[in-house]
Design a protein around this motif. Structure first.
Motif, PDB file in Angstrom:
ATOM      1  N   ALA A  67       0.806  -0.844  -0.100  1.00 49.37           N
ATOM      2  CA  ALA A  67       0.257  -0.131   0.013  1.00 49.37           C
ATOM      3  C   ALA A  67       0.636   1.121  -0.185  1.00 49.37           C
ATOM      4  CB  ALA A  67      -1.268   0.178   1.340  1.00 49.37           C
ATOM      5  N   ALA A  68       2.008   1.409   0.110  1.00 50.78           N
ATOM      6  CA  ALA A  68       3.116   2.103   1.402  1.00 50.78           C
ATOM      7  C   ALA A  68       3.607   2.927  -0.173  1.00 50.78           C
ATOM      8  CB  ALA A  68       3.716   2.164   1.902  1.00 50.78           C
ATOM      9  N   VAL A  69       3.740   1.585  -1.188  1.00 50.32           N
ATOM     10  CA  VAL A  69       4.050   1.461  -2.902  1.00 50.32           C
ATOM     11  C   VAL A  69       3.539   2.353  -3.477  1.00 50.32           C
ATOM     12  CG1 VAL A  69       5.205   0.757  -4.878  1.00 50.32           C
ATOM     13  CG2 VAL A  69       6.240  -0.110  -2.553  1.00 50.32           C
ATOM     14  N   ARG A  70       2.084   1.438  -3.463  1.00 52.95           N
ATOM     15  CA  ARG A  70       1.203   2.118  -4.895  1.00 52.95           C
ATOM     16  C   ARG A  70       0.555   3.247  -3.880  1.00 52.95           C
ATOM     17  NH1 ARG A  70      -2.558  -0.930  -2.765  1.00 52.95           N
ATOM     18  NH2 ARG A  70      -3.285   0.209  -1.591  1.00 52.95           N
ATOM     19  N   ASN A  71       0.490   4.125  -2.517  1.00 53.45           N
ATOM     20  CA  ASN A  71       0.280   5.690  -1.916  1.00 53.45           C
ATOM     21  C   ASN A  71       1.279   6.368  -3.200  1.00 53.45           C
ATOM     22  OD1 ASN A  71      -2.258   4.547  -1.029  1.00 53.45           O
ATOM     23  ND2 ASN A  71      -0.716   5.082   1.154  1.00 53.45           N
ATOM     24  N   HIS A  72       2.727   5.566  -2.999  1.00 55.47           N
ATOM     25  CA  HIS A  72       3.621   6.385  -3.550  1.00 55.47           C
ATOM     26  C   HIS A  72       3.778   6.815  -4.842  1.00 55.47           C
ATOM     27  CE1 HIS A  72       7.781   8.646  -3.416  1.00 55.47           C
ATOM     28  NE2 HIS A  72       7.865   7.655  -4.614  1.00 55.47           N
ATOM     29  N   LEU A  73       3.261   5.686  -5.383  1.00 54.80           N
ATOM     30  CA  LEU A  73       3.487   6.222  -7.170  1.00 54.80           C
ATOM     31  C   LEU A  73       1.732   7.086  -7.377  1.00 54.80           C
ATOM     32  CD1 LEU A  73       3.947   2.498  -7.761  1.00 54.80           C
ATOM     33  CD2 LEU A  73       5.701   4.597  -8.512  1.00 54.80           C
ATOM     34  N   GLN A  74       0.943   6.699  -6.662  1.00 56.49           N
ATOM     35  CA  GLN A  74       0.044   7.706  -7.447  1.00 56.49           C
ATOM     36  C   GLN A  74      -0.064   9.229  -6.725  1.00 56.49           C
ATOM     37  OE1 GLN A  74      -3.410   7.661  -4.735  1.00 56.49           O
ATOM     38  NE2 GLN A  74      -5.058   7.950  -5.663  1.00 56.49           N
ATOM     39  N   LEU A  75       0.312   9.351  -5.491  1.00 53.81           N
ATOM     40  CA  LEU A  75       1.012  10.915  -5.132  1.00 53.81           C
ATOM     41  C   LEU A  75       1.583  11.791  -5.894  1.00 53.81           C
ATOM     42  CD1 LEU A  75       0.775  13.401  -3.181  1.00 53.81           C
ATOM     43  CD2 LEU A  75       2.594  12.042  -1.476  1.00 53.81           C
ATOM     44  N   THR A  76       2.844  10.872  -6.483  1.00 53.75           N
ATOM     45  CA  THR A  76       4.368  11.272  -7.444  1.00 53.75           C
ATOM     46  C   THR A  76       3.879  11.612  -8.296  1.00 53.75           C
ATOM     47  OG1 THR A  76       5.786   9.756  -6.204  1.00 53.75           O
ATOM     48  CG2 THR A  76       6.222  10.994  -7.730  1.00 53.75           C
ATOM     49  N   ARG A  77       3.312  10.481  -9.120  1.00 55.64           N
ATOM     50  CA  ARG A  77       2.091  10.813 -10.472  1.00 55.64           C
ATOM     51  C   ARG A  77       1.768  12.359 -10.757  1.00 55.64           C
ATOM     52  NH1 ARG A  77       0.551   5.146 -10.263  1.00 55.64           N
ATOM     53  NH2 ARG A  77       1.881   3.886 -11.704  1.00 55.64           N
ATOM     54  N   THR A  79       4.278  18.163 -15.649  1.00 56.56           N
ATOM     55  CA  THR A  79       4.311  17.484 -17.014  1.00 56.56           C
ATOM     56  C   THR A  79       5.351  17.844 -17.837  1.00 56.56           C
ATOM     57  OG1 THR A  79       3.832  19.836 -17.458  1.00 56.56           O
ATOM     58  CG2 THR A  79       1.718  18.839 -16.607  1.00 56.56           C
ATOM     59  N   ALA A  80       5.792  18.113 -17.319  1.00 59.24           N
ATOM     60  CA  ALA A  80       7.785  17.509 -19.048  1.00 59.24           C
ATOM     61  C   ALA A  80       7.975  16.252 -18.377  1.00 59.24           C
ATOM     62  CB  ALA A  80       8.165  18.918 -18.964  1.00 59.24           C
ATOM     63  N   TYR A  81       8.077  16.023 -17.337  1.00 61.68           N
ATOM     64  CA  TYR A  81       9.139  14.716 -16.690  1.00 61.68           C
ATOM     65  C   TYR A  81       7.823  13.688 -16.144  1.00 61.68           C
ATOM     66  CZ  TYR A  81      12.407  18.400 -17.342  1.00 61.68           C
ATOM     67  OH  TYR A  81      13.142  19.957 -17.349  1.00 61.68           O
ATOM     68  N   PRO A  82       7.796  12.953 -16.732  1.00 62.18           N
ATOM     69  CA  PRO A  82       6.997  11.479 -16.004  1.00 62.18           C
ATOM     70  C   PRO A  82       8.033  10.445 -15.529  1.00 62.18           C
ATOM     71  CG  PRO A  82       6.534  11.648 -18.331  1.00 62.18           C
ATOM     72  CD  PRO A  82       7.650  12.728 -18.455  1.00 62.18           C
ATOM     73  N   ILE A  83       7.242  10.422 -14.434  1.00 60.14           N
ATOM     74  CA  ILE A  83       8.059   9.635 -13.160  1.00 60.14           C
ATOM     75  C   ILE A  83       8.265   8.000 -13.833  1.00 60.14           C
ATOM     76  CG2 ILE A  83       6.658  10.359 -11.411  1.00 60.14           C
ATOM     77  CD1 ILE A  83       5.365   7.564 -10.794  1.00 60.14           C
ATOM     78  N   ASP A  84       9.598   7.502 -12.965  1.00 59.24           N
ATOM     79  CA  ASP A  84       9.835   6.098 -13.535  1.00 59.24           C
ATOM     80  C   ASP A  84       9.072   4.843 -12.708  1.00 59.24           C
ATOM     81  OD1 ASP A  84      11.324   3.508 -13.505  1.00 59.24           O
ATOM     82  OD2 ASP A  84      13.369   5.238 -14.409  1.00 59.24           O
ATOM     83  N   ASP A  85       8.347   4.479 -13.158  1.00 62.41           N
ATOM     84  CA  ASP A  85       7.555   4.019 -12.268  1.00 62.41           C
ATOM     85  C   ASP A  85       9.085   2.888 -11.248  1.00 62.41           C
ATOM     86  OD1 ASP A  85       5.188   5.088 -12.470  1.00 62.41           O
ATOM     87  OD2 ASP A  85       4.413   3.751 -13.618  1.00 62.41           O
ATOM     88  N   ALA A  86       9.143   2.029 -11.818  1.00 64.94           N
ATOM     89  CA  ALA A  86      10.266   1.081 -11.462  1.00 64.94           C
ATOM     90  C   ALA A  86      11.349   1.518 -10.089  1.00 64.94           C
ATOM     91  CB  ALA A  86      10.774   0.216 -11.645  1.00 64.94           C
ATOM     92  N   GLU A  87      11.735   2.418 -11.211  1.00 63.34           N
ATOM     93  CA  GLU A  87      12.476   3.438 -10.197  1.00 63.34           C
ATOM     94  C   GLU A  87      11.750   4.123  -8.503  1.00 63.34           C
ATOM     95  OE1 GLU A  87      16.010   7.441 -10.249  1.00 63.34           O
ATOM     96  OE2 GLU A  87      14.165   7.182 -10.442  1.00 63.34           O
ATOM     97  N   ALA A 117      10.051   3.600  -2.848  1.00 58.32           N
ATOM     98  CA  ALA A 117       8.823   3.767  -1.307  1.00 58.32           C
ATOM     99  C   ALA A 117       8.964   2.797  -0.701  1.00 58.32           C
ATOM    100  CB  ALA A 117       7.868   3.907  -2.309  1.00 58.32           C
ATOM    101  N   ALA A 118       9.277   1.614  -1.619  1.00 58.34           N
ATOM    102  CA  ALA A 118       9.428   0.104  -0.783  1.00 58.34           C
ATOM    103  C   ALA A 118      10.899   0.553   0.208  1.00 58.34           C
ATOM    104  CB  ALA A 118       9.526  -0.790  -1.592  1.00 58.34           C
ATOM    105  N   ARG A 119      12.136   1.100  -0.527  1.00 56.32           N
ATOM    106  CA  ARG A 119      13.418   1.296   0.978  1.00 56.32           C
ATOM    107  C   ARG A 119      12.389   2.313   1.749  1.00 56.32           C
ATOM    108  NH1 ARG A 119      16.867   1.844  -3.425  1.00 56.32           N
ATOM    109  NH2 ARG A 119      16.078   4.082  -3.203  1.00 56.32           N
ATOM    110  N   GLY A 120      11.316   3.158   1.542  1.00 54.45           N
ATOM    111  CA  GLY A 120      11.960   4.169   2.480  1.00 54.45           C
ATOM    112  C   GLY A 120      11.056   2.682   3.710  1.00 54.45           C
TER     113      GLY A 120
END
Length: 303
Positions: free
Chosen positions: A169-179, A184-192, A197-200
């Motif tokens: 859930a922590a990873v999912r929430n982080h990806l949702q918020l970070t996206r 607008t010019a720099y899409p995130i690297d989902d894997a990175e 988030a997992a490491r945190g």
């Protein structure tokens, strides 16, 4: 880079990492709300080390491997209306942790780099401990004034959602918020970002949700710091994007206007995130700023 620990006289323990040559000028990286030291990615730290700096990164209190404060977190209603508990700590207390870490390391003077809440902490150090600060770089941060730097309502709706109770859930929430906040010019690297988030989550020594709530409370308790920010004399570089949905770009404008001779760099299309494509440019801005200060100037020519 391995975790090390500074046991401060206040009773707080701060986890940190120390990279580069100890003889080089020191940079202290201060992360944002809910971010542990690994949010300053290896590539970012390496970019600064390669520019000739000793780079110190740290877990703020209430995140990562640093002390989680024993006071109860504020309930959601207090966070929403901005009414902190009477036993809340402040950004000044968090700034004291940073200065305590520098004392522990025997670092007399430092280049400060803070992002988001970390920028607020760095500003506080620069205002209250001017002799310790060689330069200040404030990245997508603000002054605490209520009419600037406020998050978009779309971001607030994400922030008030149920906190993660497990790693997935922590990873999912982080990806949702970070996206949402990355710009607008720099899409995130989902894997990175998933790895960050997992490491945190894995490094968290306590209740992450309670820690974030207390950090939010510290910002709220500190209030409008504009008058304090105006006292900053350290050469200052303010960096932010023009598509920030977490700290509105007006916060960067207000910070730059409050600090005499501050230089303000606005990166088109950047939001509240440092993507791979901007690691080298932002590290170069910081290095140029610090080098110019060391050479006796206070203005950086961005290239």
């Amino acid at each position: 880079m391995s975790d090390q620990y500074a046991h401060l006289p206040s009773g707080t323990t701060i986890c940190f990492r120390d990279s580069g040559d100890l003889a080089d000028p020191a940079i202290l990286l201060i992360a944002g709300m809910g971010e542990d030291l690994t949010f300053w990615t290896d590539s970012f730290v390496d970019a600064l080390v390669s520019q000739g700096f000793r780079v110190i990164s740290m877990d703020n209190r209430d995140v990562g491997q640093s002390t989680f404060i024993a006071t109860p977190p504020p309930p959601l209603w207090r966070q929403v209306i901005g009414r902190p508990r009477k036993d809340a700590y402040s950004l000044a207390d968090m700034a004291g942790d940073c200065v305590g870490l520098l004392d522990h390391l025997g670092v007399a003077q430092v280049h400060l780099v803070g992002r988001s809440m970390g920028g607020m902490i760095a500003q506080t150090i620069a205002a209250t401990e001017p002799r310790r600060v060689l330069s200040l770089t404030s990245i997508f941060s603000t002054t605490g004034a209520r009419n600037v730097g406020q998050p978009a309502w779309s971001t607030i709706r994400l922030l008030v959602g149920a906190p993660a109770k497990h790693r997935t859930a922590a990873v999912r929430n982080h990806l949702q918020l970070t996206r949402h906040i990355a710009g607008t010019a720099y899409p995130i690297d989902d894997a990175e970002e998933a790895a960050i988030a997992a490491r945190g989550w894995d490094r968290s020594a306590g209740d992450a949700a309670a820690g974030v709530a207390r950090q939010i409370q510290a910002i709220q308790r500190s209030g409008d710091r504009t008058a304090q920010v105006r006292t900053i004399t350290a050469p200052t570089l303010v960096i932010n994007g023009d598509r920030d949905l977490l700290v509105n770009p007006s916060g960067g404008i207000a910070t730059a206007e409050a600090i005499r001779s501050a230089q303000h760099v606005v990166i088109p299309g950047m939001g509240h995130h440092i993507p791979k494509a901007l690691v080298e440019p932002i590290a170069r801005y910081i290095a140029q700023h610090a080098d110019r200060v060391s050479a006796g100037g206070n203005h950086v020519e961005i290239s």
